[in-house]
Design a protein around this motif. Structure first.
Motif, PDB file in Angstrom:
ATOM      1  N   ARG A  51      42.367  37.070  29.504  1.00  0.00           N
ATOM      2  CA  ARG A  51      41.718  38.138  30.259  1.00  0.00           C
ATOM      3  C   ARG A  51      42.313  38.313  31.663  1.00  0.00           C
ATOM      4  O   ARG A  51      41.852  39.142  32.438  1.00  0.00           O
ATOM      5  CB  ARG A  51      40.207  37.868  30.372  1.00  0.00           C
ATOM      6  CG  ARG A  51      39.521  37.751  29.008  1.00  0.00           C
ATOM      7  CD  ARG A  51      38.062  38.196  29.066  1.00  0.00           C
ATOM      8  NE  ARG A  51      37.409  37.795  30.313  1.00  0.00           N
ATOM      9  CZ  ARG A  51      36.530  36.788  30.414  1.00  0.00           C
ATOM     10  NH1 ARG A  51      36.191  36.083  29.355  1.00  0.00           N
ATOM     11  NH2 ARG A  51      35.978  36.513  31.563  1.00  0.00           N
ATOM     12  N   CYS A  52      43.334  37.509  31.986  1.00  0.00           N
ATOM     13  CA  CYS A  52      43.982  37.662  33.293  1.00  0.00           C
ATOM     14  C   CYS A  52      44.682  39.024  33.342  1.00  0.00           C
ATOM     15  O   CYS A  52      45.117  39.536  32.313  1.00  0.00           O
ATOM     16  CB  CYS A  52      45.015  36.552  33.521  1.00  0.00           C
ATOM     17  SG  CYS A  52      44.273  34.922  33.689  1.00  0.00           S
ATOM     18  N   ARG A  53      44.812  39.578  34.556  1.00  0.00           N
ATOM     19  CA  ARG A  53      45.411  40.911  34.683  1.00  0.00           C
ATOM     20  C   ARG A  53      46.864  40.897  34.202  1.00  0.00           C
ATOM     21  O   ARG A  53      47.315  41.803  33.520  1.00  0.00           O
ATOM     22  CB  ARG A  53      45.341  41.381  36.132  1.00  0.00           C
ATOM     23  CG  ARG A  53      45.777  42.835  36.293  1.00  0.00           C
ATOM     24  CD  ARG A  53      45.675  43.287  37.729  1.00  0.00           C
ATOM     25  NE  ARG A  53      44.326  43.098  38.264  1.00  0.00           N
ATOM     26  CZ  ARG A  53      44.039  43.069  39.579  1.00  0.00           C
ATOM     27  NH1 ARG A  53      44.994  43.217  40.462  1.00  0.00           N
ATOM     28  NH2 ARG A  53      42.807  42.885  39.989  1.00  0.00           N
ATOM     29  N   ASP A  90      51.686  37.172  32.123  1.00  0.00           N
ATOM     30  CA  ASP A  90      52.387  35.923  32.430  1.00  0.00           C
ATOM     31  C   ASP A  90      51.734  35.199  33.613  1.00  0.00           C
ATOM     32  O   ASP A  90      52.404  34.488  34.349  1.00  0.00           O
ATOM     33  CB  ASP A  90      53.868  36.202  32.707  1.00  0.00           C
ATOM     34  CG  ASP A  90      54.047  37.129  33.913  1.00  0.00           C
ATOM     35  OD1 ASP A  90      53.027  37.707  34.372  1.00  0.00           O
ATOM     36  OD2 ASP A  90      55.181  37.255  34.400  1.00  0.00           O
ATOM     37  N   CYS A  91      50.431  35.408  33.778  1.00  0.00           N
ATOM     38  CA  CYS A  91      49.713  34.831  34.913  1.00  0.00           C
ATOM     39  C   CYS A  91      49.883  33.313  34.958  1.00  0.00           C
ATOM     40  O   CYS A  91      49.766  32.631  33.944  1.00  0.00           O
ATOM     41  CB  CYS A  91      48.221  35.188  34.813  1.00  0.00           C
ATOM     42  SG  CYS A  91      47.253  34.621  36.219  1.00  0.00           S
ATOM     43  N   GLY A  92      50.196  32.802  36.143  1.00  0.00           N
ATOM     44  CA  GLY A  92      50.348  31.353  36.297  1.00  0.00           C
ATOM     45  C   GLY A  92      49.052  30.698  36.752  1.00  0.00           C
ATOM     46  O   GLY A  92      49.008  29.500  36.981  1.00  0.00           O
ATOM     47  N   HIS A  93      47.998  31.489  36.887  1.00  0.00           N
ATOM     48  CA  HIS A  93      46.673  31.009  37.290  1.00  0.00           C
ATOM     49  C   HIS A  93      46.753  30.228  38.596  1.00  0.00           C
ATOM     50  O   HIS A  93      46.137  29.177  38.752  1.00  0.00           O
ATOM     51  CB  HIS A  93      46.027  30.148  36.194  1.00  0.00           C
ATOM     52  CG  HIS A  93      46.319  30.651  34.816  1.00  0.00           C
ATOM     53  ND1 HIS A  93      45.973  31.920  34.409  1.00  0.00           N
ATOM     54  CD2 HIS A  93      46.953  30.083  33.771  1.00  0.00           C
ATOM     55  CE1 HIS A  93      46.374  32.101  33.157  1.00  0.00           C
ATOM     56  NE2 HIS A  93      46.985  31.012  32.757  1.00  0.00           N
ATOM     57  N   GLY A  94      47.570  30.733  39.522  1.00  0.00           N
ATOM     58  CA  GLY A  94      47.704  30.066  40.813  1.00  0.00           C
ATOM     59  C   GLY A  94      47.330  31.014  41.935  1.00  0.00           C
ATOM     60  O   GLY A  94      46.299  30.844  42.591  1.00  0.00           O
ATOM     61  N   GLY A 116      43.458  39.015  40.071  1.00  0.00           N
ATOM     62  CA  GLY A 116      42.883  39.323  38.760  1.00  0.00           C
ATOM     63  C   GLY A 116      43.023  38.181  37.776  1.00  0.00           C
ATOM     64  O   GLY A 116      43.099  38.393  36.566  1.00  0.00           O
ATOM     65  N   CYS A 117      43.060  36.941  38.289  1.00  0.00           N
ATOM     66  CA  CYS A 117      43.181  35.793  37.383  1.00  0.00           C
ATOM     67  C   CYS A 117      41.793  35.366  36.890  1.00  0.00           C
ATOM     68  O   CYS A 117      40.957  34.892  37.671  1.00  0.00           O
ATOM     69  CB  CYS A 117      43.868  34.625  38.092  1.00  0.00           C
ATOM     70  SG  CYS A 117      43.859  33.124  37.089  1.00  0.00           S
ATOM     71  N   ALA A 118      41.555  35.529  35.621  1.00  0.00           N
ATOM     72  CA  ALA A 118      40.242  35.235  35.039  1.00  0.00           C
ATOM     73  C   ALA A 118      39.955  33.733  35.036  1.00  0.00           C
ATOM     74  O   ALA A 118      38.797  33.311  35.100  1.00  0.00           O
ATOM     75  CB  ALA A 118      40.158  35.795  33.621  1.00  0.00           C
ATOM     76  N   VAL A 119      41.009  32.943  34.972  1.00  0.00           N
ATOM     77  CA  VAL A 119      40.832  31.484  34.944  1.00  0.00           C
ATOM     78  C   VAL A 119      40.304  31.000  36.295  1.00  0.00           C
ATOM     79  O   VAL A 119      39.307  30.270  36.366  1.00  0.00           O
ATOM     80  CB  VAL A 119      42.165  30.777  34.589  1.00  0.00           C
ATOM     81  CG1 VAL A 119      42.016  29.267  34.692  1.00  0.00           C
ATOM     82  CG2 VAL A 119      42.623  31.175  33.182  1.00  0.00           C
ATOM     83  N   LEU A 120      40.976  31.449  37.376  1.00  0.00           N
ATOM     84  CA  LEU A 120      40.540  31.038  38.710  1.00  0.00           C
ATOM     85  C   LEU A 120      39.158  31.589  39.033  1.00  0.00           C
ATOM     86  O   LEU A 120      38.345  30.912  39.673  1.00  0.00           O
ATOM     87  CB  LEU A 120      41.554  31.479  39.766  1.00  0.00           C
ATOM     88  CG  LEU A 120      42.894  30.724  39.737  1.00  0.00           C
ATOM     89  CD1 LEU A 120      43.798  31.202  40.852  1.00  0.00           C
ATOM     90  CD2 LEU A 120      42.674  29.215  39.852  1.00  0.00           C
TER      91      LEU A 120
END
Ligand SMILES: Nc1nc2c(ncn2[C@@H]2O[C@H](COP(=O)(O)OP(=O)(O)OP(=O)(O)O)[C@@H](O)[C@H]2O)c(=O)[nH]1
Ligand SMILES: [Zn+2]
Length: 363
Positions: A289-291, A294-298, A302-306
């Motif tokens: 669900r990240c925008r 290739d989101c690195g969640h850092g 729009g990072c759904a994990v963070l």
């Protein structure tokens, strides 16, 4: 007897085809008796197996030894189904294809391709003690390994009799085990053993994973009613002596089989990407669900994990744990690539050498 060990129609079919190819070759001409067996323990070059007639010590046939030298993952291991050939010295002549396998990779670059620690495990019991306190990170690692092997995991939190807040601890561990049952157990009071027993249906093979002191032996004893048959097979050398070996594959009273092998106990296997997707199904779902794909969640917007971490829905510890195992998985994948490339190079070297040799030999 074989049915209780997990023998079924598809194994019977695999066995029949293995036998016909053995008879086609020279390993077992007609008239020589072949039988199916399950490996209960492996010693150098020999195994203790369980057959329909009971335990038997078998030497590994030359072809089996040779295959194991070329590729150690083909060597017999506890839990394997095998074809044994009767005779003065009974021999293990072939293995049936494994359904699941716990594989330990070679520990350093350039080392051999790894070793199978246990085969054909259906249910992996991830044993974690509640006292002194459970480590969700350790549970996550073992769950990834369980998924990697192909077995279905169950988390068993032991020593529930020692802690007052068992339920809260269970919830904490359950957050690290999406899609997996987490059971509070005590080998002392018998709590939770019925849940474990429900997984141990007749013909199922279970295995124990977990750190030293987690209570694996106690759990095994409790499940087997303290009545584990660990007496060994009659020796193949005809001396008729009963040796006492500690069998690593034991039958439980309910008709299931349990594998408890030292290699699995202190397992240091690394899980692959796909197993991590299963072990971290919640994180993987968030990541989708990240925008950015290739989101690195850092630092990405729009990072759904963070966002989930900030909202307190995903423990930060779990994100770290996932990152760490991902890094390991990538490292192993790179190493396997390097190994495959090296093997390919060696293969071509051999081909070229052979071409030069036969070129020279030509008149
Ligand atoms: N109170 C309590 N103690 C337990 C329970 N299960 C195990 N223990 C104790 O915990 C200690 C470790 O148990 P083991 O069963 O030997 O643990 P293990 O996982 O087999 O350990 P290793 O053989 O080192 O791998 C022993 O002192 C057990 O008596 C339990 O359910 N309740
Ligand atoms: Zn993200």
């Amino acid at each position: 007897m074989l049915t209780a060990l997990g023998w079924d129609a598809s194994l019977a079919a695999a066995y029949a085809s293995a036998c016909s190819s053995l008879r086609g070759g020279s390993s077992a001409p007609d008239g020589v008796q072949l039988a199916p067996a399950r490996v209960a323990r492996v010693d150098r070059g020999a195994s203790e197996v369980l057959t329909a007639q009971g335990p038997l010590r078998v030497e590994h046939a030359a072809a089996v030894l040779e295959a194991g030298r070329i590729d150690p993952t083909t060597a017999p291991c506890v839990g394997d189904w095998a074809v044994v050939r009767g005779g003065e010295v009974p021999r293990l002549v072939a293995l049936l294809t494994r359904r699941t396998a716990f594989v330990r990779l070679g520990s350093a670059p350039g080392t051999s391709a790894g070793q199978v620690l246990a085969a054909n495990v259906d249910v992996a019991l991830v044993v974690e003690p509640l006292d002194p306190q459970p480590h969700p990170g350790r549970v996550e690692r073992l769950l990834a390994l369980a998924w990697e092997s192909g077995a279905r995991p169950l988390v068993v939190l032991t020593k529930a009799d020692l802690v007052p807040d068992a339920e809260a601890l269970r919830d904490e561990v359950a957050a690290a085990a999406p899609g997996v049952d987490v059971v509070l157990a005590s080998s002392w009071t018998g709590k939770g053993l019925d849940v474990v027993a429900a997984y141990a249906t007749p013909g199922t093979t279970l295995a124990l994973l977990g750190p030293s002191g987690a209570g694996k032996s106690s759990l095994l004893n409790a499940l087997s009613g303290g009545d584990v048959a660990r007496t060994g097979a009659t020796r193949a050398d005809g001396k008729g002596r009963h040796t006492t070996v500690s069998r690593e594959l034991v039958r439980l009273p309910g008709g299931a089989t349990l594998i408890d092998t030292p290699g699995l106990r202190g397992i240091g296997v690394v899980a692959g990407e796909q197993a991590l997707e299963q072990a971290f199904a919640d994180v993987a779902a968030l990541a989708r669900r990240c925008r950015f794909a290739d989101c690195g969640h850092g630092v990405e917007p729009g990072c759904a994990v963070l966002e989930a971490v900030e909202a307190g829905e995903l423990p930060e510890r779990r994100l770290h744990s996932w990152r760490k195992l991902e890094r390991e998985a990538r490292w192993v994948a790179r190493r396997q690539d390097a190994r495959a490339q090296a093997q390919e190079r060696n293969r071509w070297k051999a081909v070229h050498k052979e071409m030069r040799r036969s070129g020279r030999a030509r008149p």
